[in-house]
Design a protein around this motif. Structure first.
Motif, PDB file in Angstrom:
ATOM      1  N   ASP A 119      22.213  67.136  45.945  1.00 40.57           N
ATOM      2  CA  ASP A 119      23.403  67.989  45.849  1.00 40.57           C
ATOM      3  C   ASP A 119      24.103  67.856  44.505  1.00 40.57           C
ATOM      4  N   ILE A 120      23.652  66.945  43.666  1.00 41.41           N
ATOM      5  CA  ILE A 120      24.268  66.750  42.351  1.00 41.41           C
ATOM      6  C   ILE A 120      23.542  67.623  41.335  1.00 41.41           C
ATOM      7  N   THR A 121      24.278  68.493  40.685  1.00 38.09           N
ATOM      8  CA  THR A 121      23.675  69.431  39.735  1.00 38.09           C
ATOM      9  C   THR A 121      24.049  69.141  38.284  1.00 38.09           C
ATOM     10  N   CYS A 122      25.094  68.365  38.050  1.00 37.34           N
ATOM     11  CA  CYS A 122      25.523  68.088  36.677  1.00 37.34           C
ATOM     12  C   CYS A 122      24.592  67.068  36.010  1.00 37.34           C
ATOM     13  N   PRO A 123      24.677  66.909  34.695  1.00 41.22           N
ATOM     14  CA  PRO A 123      23.894  65.869  34.017  1.00 41.22           C
ATOM     15  C   PRO A 123      24.285  64.480  34.505  1.00 41.22           C
ATOM     16  N   VAL A 124      23.290  63.598  34.628  1.00 44.53           N
ATOM     17  CA  VAL A 124      23.524  62.243  35.150  1.00 44.53           C
ATOM     18  C   VAL A 124      22.834  61.222  34.248  1.00 44.53           C
ATOM     19  N   LEU A 125      23.552  60.152  33.932  1.00 51.99           N
ATOM     20  CA  LEU A 125      22.990  59.006  33.216  1.00 51.99           C
ATOM     21  C   LEU A 125      22.944  57.820  34.170  1.00 51.99           C
ATOM     22  N   LEU A 126      21.772  57.230  34.324  1.00 47.00           N
ATOM     23  CA  LEU A 126      21.606  55.976  35.050  1.00 47.00           C
ATOM     24  C   LEU A 126      21.333  54.892  34.021  1.00 47.00           C
ATOM     25  N   ILE A 127      22.027  53.768  34.142  1.00 49.65           N
ATOM     26  CA  ILE A 127      21.822  52.690  33.187  1.00 49.65           C
ATOM     27  C   ILE A 127      21.984  51.352  33.915  1.00 49.65           C
ATOM     28  N   ARG A 128      21.061  50.438  33.659  1.00 51.35           N
ATOM     29  CA  ARG A 128      21.124  49.130  34.313  1.00 51.35           C
ATOM     30  C   ARG A 128      20.573  48.054  33.370  1.00 51.35           C
ATOM     31  N   GLY A 129      20.971  46.809  33.624  1.00 53.18           N
ATOM     32  CA  GLY A 129      20.470  45.692  32.855  1.00 53.18           C
ATOM     33  C   GLY A 129      19.158  45.189  33.419  1.00 53.18           C
ATOM     34  N   ASP A 130      18.266  44.752  32.548  1.00 56.82           N
ATOM     35  CA  ASP A 130      16.945  44.322  33.019  1.00 56.82           C
ATOM     36  C   ASP A 130      16.998  43.016  33.813  1.00 56.82           C
ATOM     37  N   HIS A 131      18.120  42.272  33.727  1.00 54.12           N
ATOM     38  CA  HIS A 131      18.273  41.024  34.484  1.00 54.12           C
ATOM     39  C   HIS A 131      19.287  41.173  35.626  1.00 54.12           C
ATOM     40  N   ASP A 132      19.541  42.384  36.035  1.00 58.76           N
ATOM     41  CA  ASP A 132      20.462  42.632  37.147  1.00 58.76           C
ATOM     42  C   ASP A 132      19.764  42.307  38.458  1.00 58.76           C
ATOM     43  N   ARG A 133      20.299  41.311  39.194  1.00 59.05           N
ATOM     44  CA  ARG A 133      19.693  40.926  40.467  1.00 59.05           C
ATOM     45  C   ARG A 133      20.215  41.752  41.635  1.00 59.05           C
ATOM     46  N   SER A 134      21.285  42.506  41.423  1.00 54.70           N
ATOM     47  CA  SER A 134      21.882  43.308  42.497  1.00 54.70           C
ATOM     48  C   SER A 134      21.339  44.732  42.480  1.00 54.70           C
ATOM     49  N   SER A 135      21.562  45.425  41.375  1.00 53.52           N
ATOM     50  CA  SER A 135      21.013  46.768  41.206  1.00 53.52           C
ATOM     51  C   SER A 135      19.622  46.620  40.588  1.00 53.52           C
ATOM     52  N   ARG A 136      18.621  46.739  41.438  1.00 56.42           N
ATOM     53  CA  ARG A 136      17.243  46.518  40.976  1.00 56.42           C
ATOM     54  C   ARG A 136      16.574  47.844  40.608  1.00 56.42           C
ATOM     55  N   ASP A 137      15.414  47.724  39.982  1.00 55.44           N
ATOM     56  CA  ASP A 137      14.744  48.924  39.493  1.00 55.44           C
ATOM     57  C   ASP A 137      14.395  49.885  40.625  1.00 55.44           C
ATOM     58  N   ALA A 160      15.507  61.161  43.290  1.00 51.94           N
ATOM     59  CA  ALA A 160      16.233  62.023  44.232  1.00 51.94           C
ATOM     60  C   ALA A 160      17.140  63.031  43.537  1.00 51.94           C
ATOM     61  N   LEU A 161      17.410  62.833  42.244  1.00 46.83           N
ATOM     62  CA  LEU A 161      18.267  63.758  41.493  1.00 46.83           C
ATOM     63  C   LEU A 161      17.459  64.983  41.060  1.00 46.83           C
ATOM     64  N   GLU A 162      16.886  65.659  42.008  1.00 50.52           N
ATOM     65  CA  GLU A 162      15.956  66.739  41.699  1.00 50.52           C
ATOM     66  C   GLU A 162      16.620  68.000  41.180  1.00 50.52           C
ATOM     67  N   ASN A 163      17.929  68.139  41.361  1.00 48.82           N
ATOM     68  CA  ASN A 163      18.612  69.348  40.916  1.00 48.82           C
ATOM     69  C   ASN A 163      19.588  69.106  39.767  1.00 48.82           C
ATOM     70  N   SER A 164      19.595  67.893  39.234  1.00 50.06           N
ATOM     71  CA  SER A 164      20.433  67.614  38.075  1.00 50.06           C
ATOM     72  C   SER A 164      19.911  68.405  36.874  1.00 50.06           C
ATOM     73  N   ARG A 165      20.834  69.022  36.130  1.00 49.65           N
ATOM     74  CA  ARG A 165      20.428  69.821  34.970  1.00 49.65           C
ATOM     75  C   ARG A 165      19.865  68.954  33.850  1.00 49.65           C
ATOM     76  N   GLN A 166      20.215  67.690  33.868  1.00 46.73           N
ATOM     77  CA  GLN A 166      19.722  66.750  32.850  1.00 46.73           C
ATOM     78  C   GLN A 166      19.892  65.345  33.420  1.00 46.73           C
ATOM     79  N   LYS A 167      18.860  64.558  33.392  1.00 46.32           N
ATOM     80  CA  LYS A 167      18.993  63.183  33.885  1.00 46.32           C
ATOM     81  C   LYS A 167      18.267  62.232  32.944  1.00 46.32           C
ATOM     82  N   ARG A 168      18.832  61.038  32.847  1.00 43.90           N
ATOM     83  CA  ARG A 168      18.288  60.038  31.938  1.00 43.90           C
ATOM     84  C   ARG A 168      18.449  58.668  32.579  1.00 43.90           C
ATOM     85  N   TYR A 169      17.437  57.832  32.446  1.00 48.52           N
ATOM     86  CA  TYR A 169      17.452  56.484  33.008  1.00 48.52           C
ATOM     87  C   TYR A 169      17.221  55.495  31.874  1.00 48.52           C
TER      88      TYR A 169
END
Length: 328
Positions: A263-281, A290-299
């Motif tokens: 349901d998210i259509t705007c541009p989205v940036l995902l960013i995480r630290g490589d040593h993050d034990r909580s938010s994993r890859d 899942a961001l299949e309808n985002s106009r622009q996405k970057r990880y």
């Protein structure tokens, strides 16, 4: 722009009967015209208010100051139960066998109130959202439900529905598998030792001084205690926090999200630290797919960074990535 040129205002806005939430505002002093591209609302994680997450009062460590010094009009919202915002009644009673306080869907009411306030105050139709940790789900939920209000969404340390039997088992009722354990309660106490374990354990042994400053860690904890006078008197000193974010994490571990990323259509940036034990890859990859309808996405993955990169030596890499994305 020098830091002395940054103006600060603190607002307490109504978010339902008997609920006021703290909204901090920073912007270049003398700035008269507001634009959607330069307006940001920041949303915090599960154990500390936005003023600590984004405005740590140590020179060079305030993300709000960093953005405001570059022309941004920045707001940071502490949802109910955090910082100077209203504490829900269940946080003034024994915690056990009471539903978790301040679930993400309840936090949506505070986000909606903040966005209404900002749009009216600055006369803008849209704004950018920045979320960290639990704030990545509350910001994304708002974006999915209010697509016309959000220009761009940046999430640092992202989470999404990702089946994790081990994580869910730790929080579920042993007598009724598959359900949240009511003994977890409405709220919990967080100690310095607990906070440090999350952070220290993510950094390679013997490398802590190369990743961060100890004086910053000490100030970070003192700031958390400053918002909980009663907690300062406990032994050991501790901070009371709602358990709603923990219950949200349990649902994610069972594969249930509070929103549909499609349901998210705007541009989205995902960013995480490589040593993050909580938010994993696997969390980042699940959300990115899942961001299949985002106009622009970057990880983006930051090297030598943990869940707490905004307080580490690498912080300006994080700040720059988000700034470039919002300016795009």
């Amino acid at each position: 722009m020098p830091l002395r040129a940054i103006a600060q205002e603190d607002h307490f806005i109504q978010s339902g009967p008997g609920v006021r939430v703290h909204l901090r505002e920073k912007y270049p002093r003398g700035k008269r015209r507001a634009e959607a591209a330069a307006t940001v609302l920041c949303l915090h994680g599960q154990s500390m208010p936005a003023t600590i997450a984004y405005d740590l009062p140590v020179p060079g460590y305030s993300w709000m100051d960093w953005m405001a010094a570059r022309g941004m009009h920045v707001f940071a919202l502490s949802v109910r139960g955090y910082g100077l915002s209203t504490r829900p009644p269940e946080m003034n009673a024994p915690a056990e066998n009471v539903p978790p306080a301040v679930r993400g869907l309840i936090a949506q009411r505070d986000i909606e109130a903040a966005v209404r306030f900002i749009r009216k105050r600055l006369e803008v139709k849209q704004l950018n959202l920045l979320g960290w940790s639990w704030g990545t789900t509350t910001s994304a939920t708002y974006t999915a439900n209010h697509p016309s209000a959000v220009r761009r969404l940046a999430v640092y340390a992202p989470f999404y529905a990702c089946p994790d039997p081990q994580a869910s088992a730790r929080a579920e009722d042993p007598k009724r598998p598959g359900r949240w354990n009511p003994r977890n309660g409405a709220w919990r106490y967080v100690t310095e030792a607990g906070q440090r374990e999350r952070w220290d354990g993510s950094i390679p042994k013997g490398e802590h001084a190369k990743w961060r400053e100890e004086r910053v860690v000490r100030r970070w904890w003192r700031e958390q205690l400053r918002y909980d006078p009663a907690g300062r008197k406990r032994r050991p000193p501790s901070v009371q926090v709602p358990n709603g974010a923990m219950a949200d994490a349990y649902d994610r571990a069972k594969g249930k999200a509070t929103y549909d990323a499609a349901d998210i259509t705007c541009p989205v940036l995902l960013i995480r630290g490589d040593h993050d034990r909580s938010s994993r890859d696997e969390h980042g990859a699940a959300l990115f797919g899942a961001l299949e309808n985002s106009r622009q996405k970057r990880y983006v993955i930051l090297g030598d960074a943990t869940h707490f990169a905004q307080y580490e030596w690498c912080r300006e890499q994080l700040f720059r990535e988000v700034q470039i994305f919002f300016e795009g």
